[in-house]
Design a protein around this motif. Structure first.
Motif, PDB file in Angstrom:
ATOM      1  N   UNK A 172       0.851  -1.185   0.000  1.00 44.09           N
ATOM      2  CA  UNK A 172       0.000   0.000   0.000  1.00 44.09           C
ATOM      3  C   UNK A 172       0.890   1.239   0.000  1.00 44.09           C
ATOM      4  N   UNK A 173       0.608   2.173  -0.907  1.00 48.72           N
ATOM      5  CA  UNK A 173       1.393   3.406  -0.972  1.00 48.72           C
ATOM      6  C   UNK A 173       0.454   4.604  -0.953  1.00 48.72           C
ATOM      7  N   UNK A 174       0.638   5.473   0.027  1.00 50.76           N
ATOM      8  CA  UNK A 174      -0.177   6.676   0.109  1.00 50.76           C
ATOM      9  C   UNK A 174       0.541   7.878  -0.469  1.00 50.76           C
ATOM     10  N   UNK A 175      -0.249   8.839  -0.946  1.00 48.02           N
ATOM     11  CA  UNK A 175       0.319  10.098  -1.425  1.00 48.02           C
ATOM     12  C   UNK A 175       0.230  11.180  -0.359  1.00 48.02           C
ATOM     13  N   UNK A 176      -0.479  10.871   0.715  1.00 46.92           N
ATOM     14  CA  UNK A 176      -0.678  11.812   1.812  1.00 46.92           C
ATOM     15  C   UNK A 176      -0.075  11.230   3.078  1.00 46.92           C
ATOM     16  N   UNK A 177       0.588  12.069   3.867  1.00 47.87           N
ATOM     17  CA  UNK A 177       1.123  11.639   5.164  1.00 47.87           C
ATOM     18  C   UNK A 177       0.389  12.369   6.277  1.00 47.87           C
ATOM     19  N   UNK A 178      -0.076  11.608   7.268  1.00 42.07           N
ATOM     20  CA  UNK A 178      -0.604  12.176   8.510  1.00 42.07           C
ATOM     21  C   UNK A 178       0.385  11.812   9.607  1.00 42.07           C
TER      22      UNK A 178
ATOM     23  N   UNK B 252      -8.992   8.543  -0.395  1.00 43.48           N
ATOM     24  CA  UNK B 252      -7.585   8.913  -0.526  1.00 43.48           C
ATOM     25  C   UNK B 252      -6.768   8.062   0.439  1.00 43.48           C
ATOM     26  N   UNK B 253      -5.850   7.275  -0.087  1.00 43.55           N
ATOM     27  CA  UNK B 253      -5.028   6.388   0.735  1.00 43.55           C
ATOM     28  C   UNK B 253      -3.972   7.228   1.454  1.00 43.55           C
ATOM     29  N   UNK B 254      -3.890   7.077   2.772  1.00 50.02           N
ATOM     30  CA  UNK B 254      -2.953   7.856   3.576  1.00 50.02           C
ATOM     31  C   UNK B 254      -1.939   6.939   4.250  1.00 50.02           C
ATOM     32  N   UNK B 255      -0.740   7.470   4.438  1.00 50.36           N
ATOM     33  CA  UNK B 255       0.264   6.827   5.281  1.00 50.36           C
ATOM     34  C   UNK B 255       0.288   7.589   6.595  1.00 50.36           C
ATOM     35  N   UNK B 256       0.043   6.900   7.695  1.00 46.98           N
ATOM     36  CA  UNK B 256       0.080   7.537   9.013  1.00 46.98           C
ATOM     37  C   UNK B 256       1.426   7.194   9.626  1.00 46.98           C
ATOM     38  N   UNK B 257       2.266   8.222   9.806  1.00 44.60           N
ATOM     39  CA  UNK B 257       3.679   7.999  10.072  1.00 44.60           C
ATOM     40  C   UNK B 257       4.131   8.656  11.362  1.00 44.60           C
TER      41      UNK B 257
END
Length: 661
Positions: free
Chosen positions: A386-392, A429-434
């Motif tokens: 899974x690859x997100x274009x948005x980071x939270x 929208x797929x997000x990466x929570x980092x």
């Protein structure tokens, strides 16, 4: 990609082992997790080890092609250990020992606990290092901070502080102990939070939480060192337990091969829709810990009941749908808890796939079908991610700081993060929570909720991202303190004031009161907090509509380098986040779906130029989804039209066309 179950051979008569292994093989189960609570059976008395029963069980399942993950049993110190070595037990803030009767009754700094944990782990590692059926290890079970105040924790806490601060003078300065005459003149005066944590110095309490994490990480590292030495070809993981959590999962999982999650979405009707969104955040957080795919080491098989009254039984399709949600957001293996409901013990009514009747029923048949689907699509999904274009951004330190000092009634760091993530999920929208310390280069949009603790280094990294073209979104209570939990003596948002181009002239902690503000000629409600903003070089884009600050700036946008910083001075309703994110997505070229029905989620897994789209109706009602074209369902082997009617808990998986370049 595979399916497994948690299995406890010590709970069952041996005559059931072969029956269970045969049925698992027929169902599609390819692995089991065992032994994480079995210390008293593995070492019945001090120094007398008995692995013969576990050998027999593993052999029984191995003959059916079922592999094994062994859990180290250190979550449940046996009675002989507690009785002979009372330092094993943690002590509360009044120095009273916490006696057995529930699992997890151990101090991570106890010399006896560390010694005997190392012994049992080494015995297991040596014994199973060359067993071909054993493929990996789970350390302990669902680690959490235990806030122990024993003599060993006190001594180790002082050592930890000495290593961090070097001198008494440095710790007095860092914590601001001059307040309330709290200055130390000797290391012996420093203790763990005896008497409880209310009204104690917040810098002290935050460091104590960090110390607790480091103590637990050391305890786990003892096990990792042994397992890696004797079992170099086995993986090592740990099953974290949901969010929010004071324990720093980023530190805990740093030296693991991958992360595992115990995931129990709520089955209760009143949470039927919100549970899917909360679960999406939990799964994205888990994937973000090591920025890689993960395992589900436990998930729902029936109505849970132990620590609370029993939940509703999973509705038809629920178990399957939430299993696919886990896969869609990065899970590579699913292990369901548990194979059969326990006839005795505290978790008798935390139901398994098979009830106490020992007759496979509806839930089991649903699971059987799920196993077949996963087996069918595994060759396609193997190696995808899974690859997100948005980071939270997320931080256990931020969470702990807010827990130590509640800012206002109704304001919760994690709940606010959850609302923001839910808005992204509703737009597909797929997000990466980092972790906020991660490398954020390459993200078009970065959302940094309430950076309450903010040092110049993090501020500088975020500035660089913006200067290179990213959009950064900040929210109230940003830049309030440094990493020692001491307030900055400068206007908010502190170290990010220059990048934001705005300062906070005044704030009003409005709590549960509802206020309003306008943005793009539309009015939205807000609560919890109102920063009254003074733009410096930023542009005002939203204004308050009521109270003494009516007409004052509520949000700003600041061009900074190639990107921009958006400062939201209040905590808006979810509808604002949805509109705001759509606006940002259009500006940044992010794909989204504006009319995704409530409770329907999408996610993608990719490998090279191949992309798979998961459409999931995580509700009890029929939903209609509009697609951009006709697709072929890989799961159901049929064409699906542009107007897709999804039954309750329906799942569709399709291959997407290659992205145009």
């Amino acid at each position: 990609m595979r399916m497994g179950v948690d299995y406890y051979p010590e709970h069952w008569d041996r005559s059931l082992w072969e029956q269970d292994a045969k049925l698992m093989q027929e169902t599609g189960v390819s692995l089991i997790r065992v032994a994480e609570f079995a210390w008293s059976r593995l070492e019945p008395t001090e120094g007398r080890y008995d692995f013969t029963w576990l050998d027999d069980a593993i052999d029984t399942f191995a003959k059916r092609g079922i592999q094994v993950v062994i859990g180290t049993p250190t979550c449940t110190p046996p009675n002989w250990l507690v009785n002979a070595y009372p330092d094993v037990l943690p002590r509360d803030e009044k120095l009273h020992p916490r006696y057995p009767g529930i699992r997890g009754h151990r101090c991570y700094n106890s010399p006896s606990m560390r010694h005997y944990s190392a012994l049992i782990v080494e015995k297991l590692a040596l014994h199973y290092a060359n067993n071909p059926a054993v493929i990996g290890w789970q350390t302990d079970n669902e680690f959490s901070l235990n806030e122990c105040n024993c003599e060993h924790c006190n001594a180790r806490f002082r050592t930890w502080l000495q290593e961090k601060y070097d001198s008494i003078e440095a710790i007095n300065a860092a914590w601001g102990t001059v307040v309330w005459s709290g200055e130390y003149s000797d290391w012996s005066q420093i203790t763990t939070p005896l008497g409880g944590m209310n009204y104690k110095n917040p810098s002290f309490v935050l460091d104590y939480k960090r110390f607790e994490t480091d103590s637990l990480v050391e305890f786990q590292q003892l096990q990792l060192n042994i397992l890696k030495k004797h079992c170099p070809n086995h993986f090592i993981t740990h099953n974290i337990w949901s969010y929010p959590m004071a324990l720093d999962y980023y530190k805990l999982c740093e030296n693991l091969d991958f992360v595992s999650l115990d995931y129990y979405p709520s089955t209760n009707p009143e949470k039927a829709e919100s549970s899917g969104y909360s679960g999406a955040l939990t799964l994205d957080l888990t994937r973000g810990i090591k920025r890689q795919n993960f395992w589900i080491m436990e998930t729902i098989s029936g109505p849970p009941g132990c620590w609370m009254p029993m939940w509703r039984t999973p509705h038809p399709g629920f178990i399957r749908a939430f299993a696919w949600q886990s896969i869609a957001r990065g899970a590579d293996t699913l292990v369901h808890f548990r194979w059969r409901s326990a006839p005795s013990g505290a978790e008798q009514f935390w139901h398994g796939l098979i009830d106490h009747s020992n007759v496979p029923g509806r839930r089991f048949e649903e699971y059987r079908g799920l196993c077949g689907e996963v087996r069918k699509l595994a060759p396609l999904l193997e190696g995808t991610e899974v690859r997100g274009e948005v980071a939270i951004l997320h931080s256990h330190d931020q969470y702990n700081a807010f827990q130590i000092q509640y800012q206002v009634d109704g304001m919760d760091y994690f709940d606010n993060l959850k609302t923001i993530h839910r808005a992204f999920t509703k737009l597909g929208i797929v997000t990466d929570v980092l972790n906020e310390s991660d490398d954020l280069s390459g993200y078009k949009l970065i959302v940094a909720p309430s950076l309450f603790l903010l040092d110049p280094e993090l501020a500088s990294r975020l500035e660089t991202c913006v200067q290179n073209g990213a959009m950064l979104v900040l929210t109230p209570r940003t830049g309030v303190k440094n990493l020692n939990n001491v307030c900055w003596i400068q206007p908010l948002p502190g170290p990010l004031s220059n990048a934001a181009g705005v300062t906070v002239a005044e704030y009003d902690p409005i709590g549960r009161d509802v206020h309003h503000f306008s943005w793009r000629n539309k009015t939205y409600s807000c609560s919890q907090w109102c920063d009254i903003l003074t733009p410096q070089t930023a542009e005002s884009v939203a204004w308050y509509e009521d109270d003494f600050f009516a007409g004052k700036t509520a949000a700003t946008v600041h061009k900074f380098g190639e990107g921009e910083v958006c400062y939201l001075g209040t905590v808006p309703e979810e509808a604002f986040y949805v509109d705001f994110i759509q606006d940002a997505a259009v500006k940044l070229g992010l794909q989204f779906i504006s009319d995704l029905p409530e409770g329907v989620q999408i996610s993608t897994r990719v490998k090279g130029s191949t992309r798979y789209l998961f459409l999931m109706n995580l509700t009890r009602k029929e939903q209609i989804v509009t697609l951009d074209r006709v697709y072929y369902s890989l799961l159901n082997e049929r064409e699906i039209g542009q107007v897709l009617t999804m039954a309750p808990y329906a799942i569709e998986i399709v291959e997407l066309p290659m992205k145009s370049t």
